[in-house]
Design a protein around this motif. Structure first.
Motif, short mmCIF file in Angstrom:
data_model
loop_
_atom_site.label_atom_id
_atom_site.label_comp_id
_atom_site.label_asym_id
_atom_site.label_seq_id
_atom_site.Cartn_x
_atom_site.Cartn_y
_atom_site.Cartn_z
N ASP A 8 0.37 -1.12 -0.19
CA ASP A 8 -0.21 -0.06 -0.55
C ASP A 8 0.97 1.35 0.15
O ASP A 8 1.87 1.57 0.86
CB ASP A 8 -0.82 -0.04 1.64
CG ASP A 8 -1.88 1.30 1.69
OD1 ASP A 8 -1.31 1.99 0.30
OD2 ASP A 8 -2.99 1.00 1.59
N ALA A 9 1.19 2.31 -0.73
CA ALA A 9 1.58 3.48 -0.84
C ALA A 9 1.38 4.59 0.20
O ALA A 9 2.07 5.34 0.45
CB ALA A 9 1.25 3.74 -2.50
N SER A 10 0.49 3.98 0.31
CA SER A 10 0.21 5.35 1.59
C SER A 10 0.62 4.73 2.88
O SER A 10 0.59 6.14 3.77
CB SER A 10 -1.52 5.19 2.34
OG SER A 10 -2.10 3.82 3.10
N ILE A 11 1.67 3.52 3.13
CA ILE A 11 2.29 3.39 4.03
C ILE A 11 3.71 3.12 4.03
O ILE A 11 4.32 3.12 2.58
CB ILE A 11 1.61 1.87 4.67
CG1 ILE A 11 0.34 1.02 4.84
CG2 ILE A 11 2.77 0.75 6.06
CD1 ILE A 11 -0.29 0.12 4.50
N PRO A 12 4.42 4.23 5.17
CA PRO A 12 6.07 4.17 4.63
C PRO A 12 6.59 3.29 4.46
O PRO A 12 6.08 2.71 5.82
CB PRO A 12 5.68 5.29 5.61
CG PRO A 12 5.22 5.25 7.05
CD PRO A 12 3.69 4.64 6.10
N VAL A 13 7.69 3.42 4.21
CA VAL A 13 8.69 2.00 4.32
C VAL A 13 10.11 2.54 4.61
O VAL A 13 9.64 3.57 5.30
CB VAL A 13 9.15 1.49 3.08
CG1 VAL A 13 8.10 0.58 1.83
CG2 VAL A 13 9.33 2.57 2.48
#
Length: 133
Positions: A8-13
């Protein structure tokens, strides 16, 4: 079944949570001295940026700050998702309640109007029969 998008791109890596920092940010600085959005120093193989090994207290402080930062970001995301799901659930529940209430009112009005019309017709017929006599 594997998802079409692996993340999910909204969750930071972690690379967003642990960006490279300047050497003036010492890993042993207390968490309260840095604002919540301040980046963490990157440590590779237990080494600080100046090449010295981190002692256990510094490593524990780094680990604690990392855990706090990840927890803050997760809590913000969880709060947003929870609020959205509650809003959606409430909207659905209110729509169902409104449909039920509308149906009940419609049936009640139908019954009441039927009774009123029947009574009015009955009274009019009685009035017409009384005039004939």
């Amino acid at each position: 079944m594997s998802p079409a998008h692996p993340y999910d791109a909204s969750i930071p890596v972690l690379t967003e949570v642990l960006p490279e920092v300047s050497p003036d940010l010492a890993p042993e600085a207390p968490a309260a001295a840095q604002p919540p959005h301040a980046p963490f120093p990157a440590a590779t193989a237990h080494q600080a940026e100046d090449g010295h090994l981190l002692d256990p207290a510094q490593w524990a402080a780094l680990e604690r700050r990392l855990a706090e930062r990840v927890l803050q970001q997760l809590q913000a995301r969880v709060d947003f998702v929870l609020e959205q799901r509650i809003r959606d659930s409430m909207e659905e529940a209110l729509n169902q309640a409104l449909k039920g209430l509308t149906s009940d009112i419609r049936h009640g009005l139908h019954d009441a109007l039927g009774a009123i019309v029947s009574r009015a017709v009955s009274q009019e017929l009685l009035h017409l029969q009384a005039q004939k006599k």
